[in-house]
Scaffold this motif. Structure first.
Motif, short mmCIF file in Angstrom:
data_model
loop_
_atom_site.label_atom_id
_atom_site.label_comp_id
_atom_site.label_asym_id
_atom_site.label_seq_id
_atom_site.Cartn_x
_atom_site.Cartn_y
_atom_site.Cartn_z
N ASP A 1 21.10 8.18 1.99
CA ASP A 1 20.26 9.36 1.77
C ASP A 1 20.34 10.31 2.96
OD1 ASP A 1 18.17 8.76 3.79
OD2 ASP A 1 17.71 7.04 2.50
N TYR B 1 11.52 8.51 0.52
CA TYR B 1 11.43 8.87 1.94
C TYR B 1 12.30 10.05 2.34
CZ TYR B 1 8.81 4.56 2.20
OH TYR B 1 7.86 3.61 1.98
N SER C 1 3.89 -0.39 -0.26
CA SER C 1 3.16 -1.57 0.19
C SER C 1 3.89 -2.31 1.30
CB SER C 1 2.98 -2.51 -0.99
OG SER C 1 4.26 -2.86 -1.48
N LEU D 1 11.48 -4.00 0.44
CA LEU D 1 12.70 -4.49 1.11
C LEU D 1 12.71 -6.02 1.24
CD1 LEU D 1 13.40 -1.79 3.86
CD2 LEU D 1 14.61 -2.18 1.72
N ASN E 1 13.26 3.86 -2.72
CA ASN E 1 12.92 4.12 -1.31
C ASN E 1 13.62 5.39 -0.83
OD1 ASN E 1 11.24 2.04 -0.87
ND2 ASN E 1 12.64 0.79 0.35
P1 ADP Z 1 7.52 0.36 0.90
O1 ADP Z 1 6.89 -0.16 -0.30
O2 ADP Z 1 6.58 0.77 1.96
O3 ADP Z 1 8.60 1.33 0.62
P2 ADP Z 1 9.70 -1.29 1.76
O4 ADP Z 1 9.71 -2.69 2.17
O5 ADP Z 1 10.54 -0.89 0.62
O6 ADP Z 1 8.20 -0.91 1.56
O7 ADP Z 1 10.13 -0.46 3.02
C1 ADP Z 1 9.59 -0.73 4.28
C2 ADP Z 1 9.55 0.52 5.14
O8 ADP Z 1 10.90 0.91 5.48
C3 ADP Z 1 9.00 1.70 4.42
O9 ADP Z 1 7.61 1.75 4.59
C4 ADP Z 1 9.66 2.85 5.11
O10 ADP Z 1 8.93 3.21 6.24
C5 ADP Z 1 11.00 2.31 5.56
N1 ADP Z 1 12.11 2.73 4.69
C6 ADP Z 1 12.65 2.07 3.64
N2 ADP Z 1 13.66 2.76 3.09
C7 ADP Z 1 13.78 3.88 3.80
C8 ADP Z 1 14.66 5.01 3.73
N3 ADP Z 1 15.62 5.09 2.81
N4 ADP Z 1 14.49 5.98 4.64
C9 ADP Z 1 13.53 5.90 5.58
N5 ADP Z 1 12.68 4.88 5.71
C10 ADP Z 1 12.80 3.88 4.83
#
Ligand code: ADP
Length: 486
Positions: A409, A384, A449, A453, A380
């Protein structure tokens, strides 16, 4: 020919026989019957003895009067005596014997010789225990007699003997008493039976309500509630039932949402693939155009593969089919391995992936799951992070008995209103940018997706850990998972 019982009546009777109401009343009545029987038996035993003793004492008192009377008569008549008429009843047996055994006076409904025989036979079988020991005899008219033998000493010192027999009234009294006891007991039992049915019926009425309500609850409508206000045990049961329904409804709703979201997520890449293939086969294209179409299809295929894998992981987690084997391990080892595995991906994305401070940090955990958890967080962060300086750092440490691992990050950060929802399934901060309208969107935009998380949180939870997020928009984000250190 006897009319046959209809099946409906038989069925109803069967239901009644097996109902708690019926069994409760039956048990209650049976216990009451045993208590009543024991109590009546005790009462009968003590009371009949009392009545019997009272009757014998009465006879004894009368014999004493007779003895005095006969003594007076002997004194006056000097050996000649007459019947103490004023003291005798028609049913009494009275015999006055001389020391030689001659009958001096007698009266009564039983012939003298027979009376003497009864007494002498009785003397042989009844042990003489005291003055008032009586000999019992039942006459032809079922009249119970008690015979008492009393010595009378004349003024001249001659020993006369009185045989006195009187009807023992208590037997009739006892019979009446027994009858009253039996009738009273039967009446009590009948009242208890009727009262018991009424009470049990009242007590079981809420159960009927619960049963009827449960029957009307279908798989698709779990919104019904019993809403019973009573504070008793059944009220408690109904409240528990309502709470269970609420949990079931929430679970069904989650499940429904999950299936809808999953289908929706799969529909987008399938539409894109369909679109690209249709466009490619519609007319002759240049090799570059075919290559472009294939790379889009390939990307969508990758997305679907990872989505299906995540869905499978979550489905297994929900079904409790995952086995977590916890062993002592060093969290910093897991961090190093994750960094090594994802360095190539980071380089491809122009991100500097660093292993920060990594002191030995021991916890109990499943290495494979912890690797997956940390990989999701680092992926992630790589995915991102945008801007000129792209840096992702993984660190571990210990504090206050807990062990932590951090992934920070220098990305765009997450707005505070999104943070409480980050761990919800399919939740994405920027939906428009990531997936919706994919064909028209920026192909460089990170795709996800929204399940990563959720999986991270589940793995942390089964390890007794907790995930925290700190994010400053425009500065970066830090995810921290805390475990119990060993
Ligand atoms: P995805 O498969 O969309 O990454 P996650 O459940 O891992 O799904 O993350 C959910 C949402 O949280 C992501 O769509 C993103 O918008 C946000 N996100 C997760 N990690 C970060 C990060 N390190 N920096 C910014 N936004 C993040």
């Amino acid at each position: 020919m006897r009319p046959k019982k209809s099946p409906v009546i038989r069925e109803r009777f069967g239901v009644l026989l097996h109902s708690i109401r019926f069994r409760l009343v039956l048990w209650f009545t049976a216990i009451l019957a045993v208590i009543l029987f024991a109590f009546s038996a005790f009462l009968f035993y003590t009371q009949s003895r009392n009545l019997q003793e009272e009757a014998i004492h009465e006879l004894d008192r009368r014999v004493t009067g007779l003895v005095t009377n006969v003594q007076t008569a002997l004194l006056q008549g000097d050996g000649q005596t007459s019947l103490p008429n004023g003291l005798l009843r028609d049913t009494d047996v009275f015999i006055l014997l001389s020391p030689e055994g001659t009958v001096l006076a007698s009266q009564g409904p039983i012939p003298v010789q027979e009376a003497i025989q009864i007494v002498s036979a009785g003397l042989q079988t009844t042990p003489r225990t005291g003055e008032s020991s009586a000999i019992y005899w039942t006459g032809p008219n079922s009249q119970n007699y008690a015979f008492i033998i009393a010595p009378v000493q004349s003024p001249l010192g001659i020993n006369f003997l009185i045989i006195f027999g009187g009807i023992l009234d208590p037997s009739a009294l006892i019979r009446r008493f027994l009858l009253t006891l039996v009738a009273g007991s039967l009446l009590t039992l009948a009242v208890a039976l009727a009262g018991g049915f009424w009470l049990a019926d009242r007590a079981m009425r809420p159960v009927k309500t619960i049963t009827q309500a449960a029957r009307t609850i279908g798989e698709t409508d779990l919104s019904r509630r019993l809403n019973m206000k009573s504070k008793d045990e059944l009220g408690e049961l109904a409240n528990t039932f309502d709470a269970m329904l609420a949990r079931l409804q929430a679970a069904f709703e989650r499940q429904r949402q999950f299936v809808a979201d999953a289908s929706h997520e799969l529909r987008t890449p399938l539409t894109i693939i369909n679109l690209e293939t249709s466009r490619a086969i519609a007319s002759r294209r240049s090799p570059q155009e075919y290559q472009h179409a294939l790379s889009i299809i390939h990307g969508e295929n990758d997305f679907m593969t990872s989505l299906v894998n995540d869905l499978l992981t979550l489905a297994r987690m929900d079904a409790g089919q995952t086995t977590i084997e916890k062993t002592p391990l060093d969290l910093s080892d897991v961090a190093v391995e994750t960094v090594e595995r994802l360095t190539a991906l980071a380089t491809r994305n122009g991100v500097t992936l660093e292993a920060g401070n990594l002191p030995e940090t021991h916890i109990l955990g499943d290495r494979q799951y912890l690797l997956q958890m940390l990989s999701n967080l680092v992926e992630n962060a790589i995915k991102y992070t945008t801007g000129d300086v792209k840096r992702v750092c993984v660190e571990t440490g210990k504090a206050d008995g807990s062990a932590w691992v951090r992934v920070s990050d220098t990305g765009p950060g997450i707005a505070p209103e999104h943070i409480p929802h980050l761990f919800d399934r399919f939740y994405r901060v920027d939906k428009a940018r990531t997936r919706a309208g994919e064909a028209e969107s920026d192909p460089e935009a990170p795709s996800g997706s929204g399940l990563g998380l959720s999986i991270v949180q589940w793995i942390a939870k089964v390890h007794g850990g907790e995930v925290r997020v700190e994010s400053a928009p425009g500065v970066g984000t830090t995810f921290e998972v805390r475990f119990k250190a060993v």
